[in-house]
Write a protein that holds these residues in place. Structure first.
Motif, PDB file in Angstrom:
ATOM      1  N   SER A  30      30.235 -33.026  46.372  1.00 16.87           N
ATOM      2  CA  SER A  30      31.001 -32.932  47.607  1.00 16.87           C
ATOM      3  C   SER A  30      30.869 -34.232  48.391  1.00 16.87           C
ATOM      4  O   SER A  30      30.370 -34.246  49.484  1.00 16.87           O
ATOM      5  N   CYS A  38      40.832 -26.991  51.950  1.00 17.09           N
ATOM      6  CA  CYS A  38      39.732 -26.719  51.038  1.00 17.09           C
ATOM      7  C   CYS A  38      40.091 -25.563  50.103  1.00 17.09           C
ATOM      8  O   CYS A  38      40.515 -24.497  50.564  1.00 17.09           O
ATOM      9  N   ARG A 277      31.504 -25.890  46.699  1.00 16.78           N
ATOM     10  CA  ARG A 277      31.988 -26.611  47.870  1.00 16.78           C
ATOM     11  C   ARG A 277      30.962 -26.545  48.994  1.00 16.78           C
ATOM     12  O   ARG A 277      30.128 -25.644  49.064  1.00 16.78           O
ATOM     13  N   CYS A 281      33.941 -30.076  51.903  1.00 10.38           N
ATOM     14  CA  CYS A 281      34.922 -29.732  50.877  1.00 10.38           C
ATOM     15  C   CYS A 281      35.490 -30.991  50.216  1.00 10.38           C
ATOM     16  O   CYS A 281      36.695 -31.165  50.106  1.00 10.38           O
ATOM     17  N   THR A 293      36.437 -23.964  41.778  1.00  9.68           N
ATOM     18  CA  THR A 293      35.655 -23.759  42.991  1.00  9.68           C
ATOM     19  C   THR A 293      34.841 -22.481  42.904  1.00  9.68           C
ATOM     20  O   THR A 293      35.391 -21.390  42.724  1.00  9.68           O
TER      21      THR A 293
END
Length: 392
Positions: A30, A38, A277, A281, A293
């Protein structure tokens, strides 16, 4: 018989970026800014944009090789791999799956497993899973069962540590082609990969001159990468799609296996990684061709296995300690580099995996007797594993 179909335009293949693999943790995924909103857990992103799962799976199924990187002890990563395999198989039934986890000599056990000839216990024994890999098979068994249910070929991609050491020490020309499974010498590591591997090597205890040790370490990694890449490349001669499961260090930033695949003529391999995340993000640019994700899976991960806090190596008389972590249980016990652990819980230990497996299975608050020799003197030590709340 080949299932090959005309291929669509390949996904963008990122060039190597000089970033230490040691820093590639889920938190570190990240690091760069992302212009779009996001992604939510369960969504894929590519080039900073959310991409529809069905669209991505259809595109991926048109490629020759797809690589799914993992952190070996993250259960969520293996669940993601299973779901991705299922999505790819729905698009391309003529799929094969290559495994970093096992060396080529385990191929008969994999074939027997897929054919339904072995139960779990027999497969783990015949493949020497703990000796070859060591990580908890429970992480991988759902994937193995899926492959057997769908009769998906499973491929052993790795080589034994003995062969890897031989190639590193003696050189490729000194080892007959047949004795190295026909694996060809690797392409030289990129500058970014060398930097990444140097960062890893700097955090490991080394014996002898640093630069020579680093070169041996890089050479060993290249053997590993080349063996897996060649196994995947050869499998594309029969399978319409080959999916490789391996540690994310072999996949990230176009280093490792993607680099070797390109040298073998497969320059459109796609690298996929799971991504945790954070508030920003912002995954780093170029770490993979697409990222999945993850939500916060902490509550659903198994507890961390017990550890002594030592690095160990095989020795003819036991298991040799080659490094002791600071503020570790081993340090508190008084273990030092060069010690030989010859027994654990009253049983002889001859391979590192035997000690590691025994330690990992200890429950919090239990005691583990160790018999240690140092300079010819034998001593009995008692390792007390802390309770989960830190109370001893």
């Amino acid at each position: 018989m080949s299932h090959r179909r005309p291929r669509s335009r390949p996904l963008p293949h990122y060039s190597s970026i000089a970033a230490p693999l040691l820093a590639l943790t889920l938190a570190d995924l990240s690091a760069a800014a992302l212009a779009s909103d996001c992604p939510a857990p369960g969504q894929w992103q590519r080039e900073g944009n959310v991409v529809d799962t069905a669209t991505l799976m259809a595109e991926l199924a048109e490629h020759r090789v797809v690589l799914l990187g993992e952190q070996h002890e993250r259960l969520a990563h293996h669940r993601w791999q299973l779901h991705t395999l299922a999505g790819l198989h729905a698009r391309e039934p003529g799929m094969a799956v290559g495994l970093e986890m096992l060396p080529r000599k385990a191929q008969p056990a994999l074939d027997a497993w897929v054919a339904g000839e072995l139960d779990e216990a027999a497969f783990l024994a015949e493949s020497d899973w703990l000796g070859a890999w060591g990580y908890d098979p429970e992480f991988y068994l759902p994937i193995l069962h899926f492959a057997r249910m769908q009769r998906i070929p499973l491929l052993a991609l790795n080589v034994t540590p003995a062969l890897r050491q031989r190639l590193t020490a003696e050189g490729w020309e000194a080892v007959p082609v047949a004795e190295r499974h026909g694996i060809t010498p690797p392409a030289a590591a990129s500058a970014g990969y060398r930097e990444a591997l140097a960062a890893i090597y700097a955090n490991h205890p080394s014996e002898g001159e640093y630069e020579a040790g680093l070169e041996r370490f890089i050479d060993a990694q290249l053997v590993w990468d080349r063996a897996m890449a060649q196994g995947l490349a050869e499998a594309t001669e029969e399978a319409a799609l080959v999916v490789g499961l391996m540690g994310q260090g072999h996949v990230s930033y176009g280093h490792g296996v993607p680099h070797q695949l390109a040298d073998l003529g497969i320059d459109a391999a796609v690298s996929l990684l799971p991504w945790q995340r954070d508030d920003d993000c912002t995954p780093p640019e170029g770490v993979a061709d697409a990222l999945f994700t993850l939500g916060d899976e902490t509550a659903f991960e198994p507890p961390e296995p017990q550890r002594l806090g030592i690095l160990i190596a095989a020795h003819e008389d036991g298991v040799r300690v080659v490094g002791v972590g600071e503020q570790s249980l081993a340090e508190a016990l008084g273990l030092v580099e060069g010690d030989l652990i010859v027994e654990a819980a009253g049983r002889p230990v001859r391979r590192p995996v035997e000690l590691t497996d025994l330690v990992h299975r200890q429950t919090p608050g239990t005691l583990l007797p160790l018999t240690v020799t140092r300079n010819g003197v034998t001593e009995e030590l008692l390792a007390r594993f802390p309770l989960r709340d830190g109370v001893r």
